[in-house]
Scaffold this motif. Structure first.
Motif, PDB file in Angstrom:
ATOM      1  N   GLY A  93      18.513  -8.210  -4.586  1.00  0.00           N
ATOM      2  CA  GLY A  93      17.383  -8.390  -5.108  1.00  0.00           C
ATOM      3  C   GLY A  93      16.002  -8.462  -4.794  1.00  0.00           C
ATOM      4  N   VAL A  94      15.525  -8.793  -3.430  1.00  0.00           N
ATOM      5  CA  VAL A  94      14.500  -8.849  -3.009  1.00  0.00           C
ATOM      6  C   VAL A  94      13.488  -7.898  -2.751  1.00  0.00           C
ATOM      7  CG1 VAL A  94      12.743 -10.949  -2.168  1.00  0.00           C
ATOM      8  CG2 VAL A  94      14.815 -11.507  -3.719  1.00  0.00           C
ATOM      9  N   ILE A  95      12.669  -7.766  -2.909  1.00  0.00           N
ATOM     10  CA  ILE A  95      10.983  -6.560  -2.936  1.00  0.00           C
ATOM     11  C   ILE A  95      10.103  -7.118  -1.966  1.00  0.00           C
ATOM     12  CG2 ILE A  95      10.321  -5.040  -3.105  1.00  0.00           C
ATOM     13  CD1 ILE A  95      12.196  -3.676  -5.616  1.00  0.00           C
ATOM     14  N   VAL A  96       9.820  -6.689  -0.832  1.00  0.00           N
ATOM     15  CA  VAL A  96       8.997  -7.149  -0.426  1.00  0.00           C
ATOM     16  C   VAL A  96       7.888  -6.132  -0.528  1.00  0.00           C
ATOM     17  CG1 VAL A  96       7.717  -8.654   1.817  1.00  0.00           C
ATOM     18  CG2 VAL A  96      10.111  -8.772   1.219  1.00  0.00           C
ATOM     19  N   ILE A  97       6.412  -5.960  -0.942  1.00  0.00           N
ATOM     20  CA  ILE A  97       5.489  -4.865  -0.940  1.00  0.00           C
ATOM     21  C   ILE A  97       4.236  -5.238  -0.556  1.00  0.00           C
ATOM     22  CG2 ILE A  97       4.289  -3.589  -2.354  1.00  0.00           C
ATOM     23  CD1 ILE A  97       6.624  -3.368  -4.248  1.00  0.00           C
ATOM     24  N   TYR A  98       3.745  -4.438   0.182  1.00  0.00           N
ATOM     25  CA  TYR A  98       2.369  -4.847   1.045  1.00  0.00           C
ATOM     26  C   TYR A  98       1.387  -3.836   0.154  1.00  0.00           C
ATOM     27  CZ  TYR A  98      -1.512  -5.757   4.101  1.00  0.00           C
ATOM     28  OH  TYR A  98      -2.738  -4.870   4.920  1.00  0.00           O
ATOM     29  N   ARG A  99      -0.058  -4.325  -0.450  1.00  0.00           N
ATOM     30  CA  ARG A  99      -0.488  -3.414   0.508  1.00  0.00           C
ATOM     31  C   ARG A  99      -2.354  -3.792   0.239  1.00  0.00           C
ATOM     32  NH1 ARG A  99      -2.487  -0.507  -5.553  1.00  0.00           N
ATOM     33  NH2 ARG A  99      -3.304  -2.740  -5.484  1.00  0.00           N
ATOM     34  N   GLN A 100      -3.285  -3.416   1.544  1.00  0.00           N
ATOM     35  CA  GLN A 100      -4.473  -3.753   1.763  1.00  0.00           C
ATOM     36  C   GLN A 100      -5.655  -3.562   0.910  1.00  0.00           C
ATOM     37  OE1 GLN A 100      -6.135  -2.455   5.709  1.00  0.00           O
ATOM     38  NE2 GLN A 100      -7.531  -4.103   5.908  1.00  0.00           N
ATOM     39  N   ALA A 101      -6.092  -4.924   0.241  1.00  0.00           N
ATOM     40  CA  ALA A 101      -6.797  -5.128   0.246  1.00  0.00           C
ATOM     41  C   ALA A 101      -8.127  -4.231   0.407  1.00  0.00           C
ATOM     42  CB  ALA A 101      -7.113  -6.513  -0.521  1.00  0.00           C
ATOM     43  N   ASP A 102      -8.698  -3.417  -1.312  1.00  0.00           N
ATOM     44  CA  ASP A 102      -9.899  -2.581  -0.927  1.00  0.00           C
ATOM     45  C   ASP A 102     -10.723  -2.924  -2.117  1.00  0.00           C
ATOM     46  OD1 ASP A 102     -11.019  -0.942  -0.586  1.00  0.00           O
ATOM     47  OD2 ASP A 102     -10.399   0.744  -1.717  1.00  0.00           O
ATOM     48  N   GLU A 103     -11.961  -3.813  -0.582  1.00  0.00           N
ATOM     49  CA  GLU A 103     -13.421  -4.148  -2.254  1.00  0.00           C
ATOM     50  C   GLU A 103     -13.881  -2.874  -3.284  1.00  0.00           C
ATOM     51  OE1 GLU A 103     -13.220  -7.775  -1.621  1.00  0.00           O
ATOM     52  OE2 GLU A 103     -12.283  -7.705  -1.238  1.00  0.00           O
ATOM     53  N   MET A 157       2.998   2.570   9.692  1.00  0.00           N
ATOM     54  CA  MET A 157       2.842   1.220  10.066  1.00  0.00           C
ATOM     55  C   MET A 157       3.452   1.325  10.782  1.00  0.00           C
ATOM     56  SD  MET A 157       3.942  -1.962   6.973  1.00  0.00           S
ATOM     57  CE  MET A 157       2.438  -1.650   6.324  1.00  0.00           C
ATOM     58  N   THR A 158       3.855   0.516  12.064  1.00  0.00           N
ATOM     59  CA  THR A 158       4.834   0.700  13.431  1.00  0.00           C
ATOM     60  C   THR A 158       5.365  -0.877  12.777  1.00  0.00           C
ATOM     61  OG1 THR A 158       2.993  -1.296  13.739  1.00  0.00           O
ATOM     62  CG2 THR A 158       2.342   1.349  14.231  1.00  0.00           C
ATOM     63  N   SER A 159       6.536  -0.721  13.625  1.00  0.00           N
ATOM     64  CA  SER A 159       7.589  -1.910  13.110  1.00  0.00           C
ATOM     65  C   SER A 159       7.184  -3.125  14.082  1.00  0.00           C
ATOM     66  CB  SER A 159       8.343  -1.262  14.048  1.00  0.00           C
ATOM     67  OG  SER A 159       8.663  -1.484  15.135  1.00  0.00           O
ATOM     68  N   LYS A 160       6.391  -2.971  14.608  1.00  0.00           N
ATOM     69  CA  LYS A 160       5.476  -4.485  14.559  1.00  0.00           C
ATOM     70  C   LYS A 160       4.752  -5.394  13.464  1.00  0.00           C
ATOM     71  CE  LYS A 160       5.680  -4.181  19.637  1.00  0.00           C
ATOM     72  NZ  LYS A 160       5.175  -4.162  21.399  1.00  0.00           N
ATOM     73  N   GLU A 161       3.930  -4.329  12.736  1.00  0.00           N
ATOM     74  CA  GLU A 161       3.248  -4.657  11.650  1.00  0.00           C
ATOM     75  C   GLU A 161       4.137  -5.347  10.903  1.00  0.00           C
ATOM     76  OE1 GLU A 161      -0.193  -1.773  12.654  1.00  0.00           O
ATOM     77  OE2 GLU A 161       1.164  -1.092  11.588  1.00  0.00           O
ATOM     78  N   ARG A 162       4.837  -3.893  11.049  1.00  0.00           N
ATOM     79  CA  ARG A 162       6.152  -4.516   9.755  1.00  0.00           C
ATOM     80  C   ARG A 162       7.004  -5.847   9.714  1.00  0.00           C
ATOM     81  NH1 ARG A 162       7.242  -1.107   6.593  1.00  0.00           N
ATOM     82  NH2 ARG A 162       7.011   1.070   7.655  1.00  0.00           N
ATOM     83  N   ALA A 163       7.166  -6.236  10.551  1.00  0.00           N
ATOM     84  CA  ALA A 163       7.801  -7.337  11.639  1.00  0.00           C
ATOM     85  C   ALA A 163       6.564  -8.632  10.983  1.00  0.00           C
ATOM     86  CB  ALA A 163       8.354  -7.185  13.003  1.00  0.00           C
ATOM     87  N   LYS A 164       5.895  -8.168  11.263  1.00  0.00           N
ATOM     88  CA  LYS A 164       4.819  -9.193  11.396  1.00  0.00           C
ATOM     89  C   LYS A 164       4.717  -9.498   9.849  1.00  0.00           C
ATOM     90  CE  LYS A 164      -0.063 -10.706  11.819  1.00  0.00           C
ATOM     91  NZ  LYS A 164      -0.518 -10.024  12.161  1.00  0.00           N
ATOM     92  N   LEU A 165       4.777  -8.541   9.000  1.00  0.00           N
ATOM     93  CA  LEU A 165       4.524  -9.228   7.195  1.00  0.00           C
ATOM     94  C   LEU A 165       5.439  -9.532   6.873  1.00  0.00           C
ATOM     95  CD1 LEU A 165       3.150  -5.710   6.400  1.00  0.00           C
ATOM     96  CD2 LEU A 165       1.684  -8.238   6.426  1.00  0.00           C
ATOM     97  N   ARG A 166       7.012  -9.176   7.532  1.00  0.00           N
ATOM     98  CA  ARG A 166       8.154 -10.061   6.363  1.00  0.00           C
ATOM     99  C   ARG A 166       8.231 -11.685   7.372  1.00  0.00           C
ATOM    100  NH1 ARG A 166      11.264  -4.796   9.092  1.00  0.00           N
ATOM    101  NH2 ARG A 166      11.641  -6.553  10.933  1.00  0.00           N
ATOM    102  N   ALA A 167       7.960 -11.727   8.715  1.00  0.00           N
ATOM    103  CA  ALA A 167       7.668 -12.532   8.883  1.00  0.00           C
ATOM    104  C   ALA A 167       6.800 -14.077   7.695  1.00  0.00           C
ATOM    105  CB  ALA A 167       7.520 -12.876   9.874  1.00  0.00           C
ATOM    106  N   GLN A 168       6.209 -13.389   7.589  1.00  0.00           N
ATOM    107  CA  GLN A 168       4.967 -13.836   6.726  1.00  0.00           C
ATOM    108  C   GLN A 168       5.484 -13.607   5.289  1.00  0.00           C
ATOM    109  OE1 GLN A 168       1.065 -11.243   6.735  1.00  0.00           O
ATOM    110  NE2 GLN A 168       0.500 -12.213   8.123  1.00  0.00           N
TER     111      GLN A 168
END
Length: 150
Positions: A79-89, A1-12
């Protein structure tokens, strides 16, 4: 994952509230299952770690969760963790198939019909034709029948 993608997800993730908490029990199988289901529906979640009671640091929890859930750790702040996983149908469909539709009793909805005074009176009259004479016509008649004075 690139830093731009990570920054976008942090903003979301910024306006999101933590919906899962990790406390003194640490990471259990039930917690993993709950986070897994939540990631299937939301893709991006925040997890709060209670720093006073947790057995290890939030960073260690984040790494373990990412490994066990095949997810990406976006950030760990305090104490806050942000986790992302793309949904796989396909994975979601397999889970639903494995769980099954449940018992027929649980899936069938019970129909409840609430009957009013008039409906009950009509049914009573259908069973007994002489019941029509029991029906109070006016308010005063009802009160007299119930033993009250007007």
């Amino acid at each position: 994952m690139t830093s731009k993608e990570r920054a976008k997800l942090r903003a979301q993730a910024n306006p999101l509230e933590p919906i899962i908490q990790i406390g003194k029990e640490g990471i259990s199988d039930n917690l993993i299952a709950q986070i897994d289901d939540t990631l299937d529906t939301r893709e991006l979640i925040k997890i709060r770690v209670h720093l006073e009671t947790a057995p290890s640091t939030p960073r260690e929890f984040a790494d373990e969760l990412a490994k066990r859930l095949d997810a990406e750790v976006i950030q760990v702040i305090g104490g806050v963790i942000v986790i992302y996983r793309q949904a796989d149908e396909t994975r979601i469909a397999e889970k639903k198939k494995k769980r099954g539709a449940g018992t027929a009793k649980a899936t069938a909805k019970k129909k409840v019909k609430i009957k009013g005074l008039r409906q009950r009176q009509r049914e009573k009259e259908m069973k007994n034709p002489y019941a029509k004479f029991d029906r109070p016509r006016y308010r005063n008649d009802r009160e007299k029948k119930q033993g009250r004075n007007a």
